[in-house]
Motif scaffolding. Structure first.
Motif, PDB file in Angstrom:
ATOM      1  N   THR A 255       0.701  -1.089  -0.058  1.00 32.66           N
ATOM      2  CA  THR A 255       0.115  -0.109   0.063  1.00 32.66           C
ATOM      3  C   THR A 255       0.969   1.374   0.082  1.00 32.66           C
ATOM      4  O   THR A 255       1.944   1.121   0.448  1.00 32.66           O
ATOM      5  CB  THR A 255      -0.979   0.058   1.103  1.00 32.66           C
ATOM      6  N   LEU A 256       0.376   2.322  -0.679  1.00 36.01           N
ATOM      7  CA  LEU A 256       0.835   3.749  -0.726  1.00 36.01           C
ATOM      8  C   LEU A 256       0.284   4.596   0.120  1.00 36.01           C
ATOM      9  O   LEU A 256      -0.997   4.558   0.396  1.00 36.01           O
ATOM     10  CB  LEU A 256       0.676   4.193  -2.055  1.00 36.01           C
ATOM     11  N   ARG A 257       1.030   5.132   1.202  1.00 32.33           N
ATOM     12  CA  ARG A 257       0.523   5.969   2.433  1.00 32.33           C
ATOM     13  C   ARG A 257       1.039   7.177   2.504  1.00 32.33           C
ATOM     14  O   ARG A 257       2.268   7.273   2.047  1.00 32.33           O
ATOM     15  CB  ARG A 257       0.526   5.235   3.703  1.00 32.33           C
ATOM     16  N   HIS A 258       0.466   8.193   3.127  1.00 35.76           N
ATOM     17  CA  HIS A 258       1.208   9.423   3.723  1.00 35.76           C
ATOM     18  C   HIS A 258       2.216   9.158   4.744  1.00 35.76           C
ATOM     19  O   HIS A 258       1.802   8.528   5.474  1.00 35.76           O
ATOM     20  CB  HIS A 258       0.330  10.485   4.035  1.00 35.76           C
ATOM     21  N   GLN A 259       3.402   9.859   4.647  1.00 33.85           N
ATOM     22  CA  GLN A 259       4.434   9.477   5.765  1.00 33.85           C
ATOM     23  C   GLN A 259       3.791  10.016   7.088  1.00 33.85           C
ATOM     24  O   GLN A 259       4.075   9.467   8.238  1.00 33.85           O
ATOM     25  CB  GLN A 259       5.841  10.111   5.340  1.00 33.85           C
ATOM     26  N   HIS A 260       3.311  11.220   7.145  1.00 35.06           N
ATOM     27  CA  HIS A 260       3.027  11.613   8.602  1.00 35.06           C
ATOM     28  C   HIS A 260       1.965  11.015   9.496  1.00 35.06           C
ATOM     29  O   HIS A 260       2.093  10.828  10.698  1.00 35.06           O
ATOM     30  CB  HIS A 260       2.614  13.243   8.203  1.00 35.06           C
TER      31      HIS A 260
END
Length: 292
Positions: A255-260
């Motif tokens: 999955t691709l996610r926001h780092q923060h």
């Protein structure tokens, strides 16, 4: 280097210094763990040099296989325990004190008081597939923080979600501890180092690098999507999962996610992103990530 097994001996061995670093581990150490130790040694010595009044810094490594973070069908009983070798490696890599308690020493009675991280961060990804995992992690780490009282602690970025959960715990609990994230150590072919890599057969070890390759492919798709303004995240994630399944893997997530905050990514984004994955190869479950 001192090796202690009880809280009483640990407290006697801890130097009265203003600069103390902790590296929590479950043992079965590999070069990635040793890099954490070296990072802790460098960071705490730097602090001690900058604060000329306080004397030298001290590095502490804990070795404890924590039952609370294992599910009922996971590998707690078979997790490798190699204390003698671990201590030799730590001694050669800047460790001053090893705390290796028994389960009875760290949990003398049932651990009914536990740290429950917020569901939106801890019940996704690893937490969704390993219910209660982050409760176990946070509880033992918070307990070790209370025992050792470090100024800083070092964790590996390979366990990306774990690092984020611990950072948030320290922030919300107002603990006076700097959390340092150390980059993932890899083999020459790109496999992230892990104690569980030892479970892999020769054939599985050759195949294991495909997980990092799948993650790198999704990361490349994210970068291209940012450049072109076109990115179908769901299709890209599904394609990465299907590619692993075709090779005999059982993926839990790619999955691709926001780092923060590890929230899902809807489309092309200029924000810092991270690709995370977990998949089983044979009987061995591997995790990895790549920052974008």
């Amino acid at each position: 280097m001192h090796i202690v097994h009880t809280l009483a001996d640990l407290r006697r061995a801890l130097k009265p210094t203003a600069h103390r670093a902790l590296v929590p581990t479950m043992g079965s150490l590999h070069p990635g763990h040793l890099e954490l130790m070296q990072t802790a040694r460098h960071a705490i010595d730097k602090r001690a040099v900058e604060d000329k009044r306080s004397g030298s810094g001290m590095t502490v490594a804990s070795i404890f296989v924590n039952r609370l973070q294992f599910g009922p069908n996971e590998d707690f009983d078979t997790y490798p325990r190699t204390l003698e070798n671990d201590c030799a490696l730590l001694k050669a890599n800047g460790c001053d004190l090893v705390f290796a308690p028994s389960e009875k020493e760290l949990y003398p009675e049932p651990q009914l008081f536990k740290v429950h991280p917020p569901a939106q961060l801890a019940d996704i990804l690893e937490g969704a597939f390993r219910p209660g995992f982050f409760v176990g992690v946070c509880t033992v780490v918070h307990k070790l923080f209370n025992i050792v009282q470090p100024n800083l602690a070092v964790f590996g970025k390979k366990d990306y979600q774990q690092l984020m959960v611990i950072r948030r715990m320290v922030q919300q609990m107002a603990l006076p501890i700097e959390i340092i994230g150390s980059e993932t150590r890899r083999t020459e072919d790109g496999l992230a180092l892990s104690s569980r890599n030892g479970y892999l057969s020769t054939e599985e070890r050759a195949e294991a690098v495909q997980l990092s390759m799948a993650l790198k492919g999704l990361a490349a798709a994210a970068r291209e999507g940012h450049a072109t303004g076109v990115l179908d995240v769901a299709s890209a994630e599904a394609a990465a999962m299907d590619a692993l399944r075709a090779r005999g893997w059982q993926p839990d997530y790619i999955t691709l996610r926001h780092q923060h905050d590890l929230s899902p990514v809807a489309g092309p984004s200029a924000e810092p992103l991270v690709v995370l994955g977990a998949a089983k190869l044979g009987k061995t479950r591997l995790i990895d990530n790549w920052e974008v």
